[in-house]
Design an enzyme around this catalytic site. Structure first.
Site, PDB file in Angstrom:
ATOM      1  N   PRO A  99      37.785  87.616  -0.226  1.00  0.00           N
ATOM      2  CA  PRO A  99      37.889  87.633  -1.946  1.00  0.00           C
ATOM      3  C   PRO A  99      38.852  86.646  -2.476  1.00  0.00           C
ATOM      4  CG  PRO A  99      39.199  89.376  -0.480  1.00  0.00           C
ATOM      5  CD  PRO A  99      38.637  88.457   0.353  1.00  0.00           C
ATOM      6  N   ALA A 102      43.105  86.202  -3.993  1.00  0.00           N
ATOM      7  CA  ALA A 102      43.470  87.623  -3.423  1.00  0.00           C
ATOM      8  C   ALA A 102      44.808  87.252  -2.422  1.00  0.00           C
ATOM      9  CB  ALA A 102      42.749  88.230  -2.646  1.00  0.00           C
ATOM     10  N   GLY A 103      45.242  86.035  -2.255  1.00  0.00           N
ATOM     11  CA  GLY A 103      46.415  85.676  -1.507  1.00  0.00           C
ATOM     12  C   GLY A 103      46.092  85.562   0.144  1.00  0.00           C
ATOM     13  N   GLY A 105      44.011  82.968   1.105  1.00  0.00           N
ATOM     14  CA  GLY A 105      43.634  81.509   1.533  1.00  0.00           C
ATOM     15  C   GLY A 105      42.144  81.153   1.199  1.00  0.00           C
ATOM     16  N   SER A 107      40.646  79.854  -1.374  1.00  0.00           N
ATOM     17  CA  SER A 107      40.294  78.471  -1.844  1.00  0.00           C
ATOM     18  C   SER A 107      40.345  77.441  -0.840  1.00  0.00           C
ATOM     19  CB  SER A 107      41.025  78.141  -3.083  1.00  0.00           C
ATOM     20  OG  SER A 107      42.398  77.808  -2.877  1.00  0.00           O
ATOM     21  N   ALA A 108      41.344  77.460  -0.189  1.00  0.00           N
ATOM     22  CA  ALA A 108      41.506  76.461   1.076  1.00  0.00           C
ATOM     23  C   ALA A 108      40.444  76.654   2.096  1.00  0.00           C
ATOM     24  CB  ALA A 108      42.899  76.677   1.611  1.00  0.00           C
ATOM     25  N   ASP A 150      48.411  77.102   3.182  1.00  0.00           N
ATOM     26  CA  ASP A 150      47.086  77.570   3.246  1.00  0.00           C
ATOM     27  C   ASP A 150      46.085  76.592   3.917  1.00  0.00           C
ATOM     28  OD1 ASP A 150      48.115  79.300   1.645  1.00  0.00           O
ATOM     29  OD2 ASP A 150      46.715  79.482   0.044  1.00  0.00           O
TER      30      ASP A 150
HETATM   31  C1  MEV Z   1      49.876  80.788  -1.457  1.00  0.00           C
HETATM   32  O1  MEV Z   1      48.982  81.423  -0.500  1.00  0.00           O
HETATM   33  C2  MEV Z   1      51.224  80.423  -0.869  1.00  0.00           C
HETATM   34  C3  MEV Z   1      52.280  80.116  -1.761  1.00  0.00           C
HETATM   35  O2  MEV Z   1      53.568  79.943  -1.074  1.00  0.00           O
HETATM   36  C4  MEV Z   1      52.011  78.696  -2.512  1.00  0.00           C
HETATM   37  C5  MEV Z   1      52.114  77.407  -1.621  1.00  0.00           C
HETATM   38  O3  MEV Z   1      52.436  77.407  -0.398  1.00  0.00           O
HETATM   39  O4  MEV Z   1      51.465  76.544  -2.183  1.00  0.00           O
HETATM   40  C6  MEV Z   1      52.493  80.910  -2.958  1.00  0.00           C
END
Ligand code: MEV
Length: 319
Positions: A99, A102-103, A105, A107-108, A150
């Site tokens: 998704p 959503a935290g 990763g 996009s990476a 990420d």
């Molecule tokens: C995002 O997945 C993680 C953050 O620490 C941003 C980053 O590390 O660039 C919020």
């Protein structure tokens, strides 16, 4: 797939940050776990004309990509350039089970998949450092100034510690389970990073204390992970969560899932990733407890949840 057939594939997986998000942007360490069950696959094929992208059944030109997936365009550009290919004559199709925003990763992982597919298409080689730099170039479009966590974690096969651009695999002393609950609220990483920056600038003393606490909890988590001490790892995650909320990246929907996970017996629970929505991560010490947590979060309106088993590592590190 061979380059001769004019078609090549690349793939990458999701990641969950166990601890250290946001403080990693300030040069502190972070721990991430690969989530290999959630994957993105890119397929590059030869075509004539400007670069086009096949996404969700639509074929789009680079300037038609919606903002949320703009890094795909940049990933394609940097990869084609890296192999001396024209920024044209390819169709890049993308399928993702991660998704977005959503935290996890997303996009990476997309950038890795596209870059790997273009590399195979071109029949070229990339060192890990070159690959990292290309993903970072695409990530800058999405996040401004990504730490690189990420980009590293979405290619790692084991739990890793990421610190100031360097990565090392981590020992895990006992099996444990992470339950990821998705709030369905889509935050922006760059906005979340800017919120934390705003807090640190407005309250430099408290901001530094919270970032130091996150760094200390990450160091503690590394030790407890190696010792397989789930009981003491949980409170570390709870303390990190409270610090992240105070830094400004909480959300009502996160509070609901955190409360449900705590009531469901989580050993610890926290925001994972940028926050302001996205996912929470709850810790469990058995597969059955993880299933119960997943159920509790679904009952509390998680739009999806995933259970990730963290397997013990063999060798000297594991105790
Ligand atoms: C995002 O997945 C993680 C953050 O620490 C941003 C980053 O590390 O660039 C919020």
């Amino acid at each position: 797939m061979s380059a001769e057939s004019g078609v090549a594939l690349g793939e990458a997986h999701a990641k969950a940050i166990l601890i250290g998000e946001h403080s990693v942007v300030y040069g502190h360490p972070a721990i991430a776990i690969p989530v290999t069950s959630l994957r993105t696959v890119a397929r590059v094929s030869a075509e004539t004309g400007p670069i086009r992208f096949g996404i969700d059944g639509s074929i789009l030109a680079i300037d038609e990509l919606p903002a949320r997936i703009a890094p795909i365009g940049e990933a394609a550009r940097v990869a084609l350039r890296a192999f001396g290919l024209p920024e044209a004559d390819v169709l890049i199709r993308l399928r993702t089970g991660i998704p977005p925003a959503a935290g996890l990763g997303g996009s990476a992982a997309v950038a890795h998949a596209v870059i790997e597919a273009v590399r195979r298409f071109a029949g070229g080689e990339l060192t890990e450092a070159e690959r990292f730099e290309l993903v970072q170039a695409a990530e800058r479009v999405a996040h401004g100034n990504p730490s690189g966590l990420d980009a590293t974690a979405t290619r790692a096969r084991t739990p890793i510690l990421f610190h100031a651009g360097a990565t090392r695999p981590l020992a895990v002393g006992a099996p444990m389970w992470l339950v990821l609950g998705d709030t369905g609220v889509r935050g922006s990483t760059s906005d979340a990073v800017a919120r934390v920056r705003g807090f640190v600038d407005a309250h430099p003393g408290r901001g530094a204390e919270l970032l130091d606490l996150l760094a200390r909890m990450t160091g503690e988590a590394e030790r407890l992970l190696a010792a397989g001490d789930v009981g003491r790892l949980g409170p570390c995650l709870d303390r990190a969560h409270d610090a992240l909320v105070e830094l400004g990246v909480g959300h009502d929907a996160i509070d609901e899932l955190v409360a449900a996970a705590r009531a469901g017996g989580a050993r610890g629970v926290k925001i994972t990733g940028a926050g302001c929505g996205g996912c929470v991560l709850a810790l469990a010490d058995s597969a059955a407890a993880a299933e119960r947590l997943s159920h509790a979060m679904t009952e509390a309106n998680a739009v999806a949840s995933w259970v990730v088993e963290v397997e013990p590592t063999a060798g000297e590190g594991a105790r």
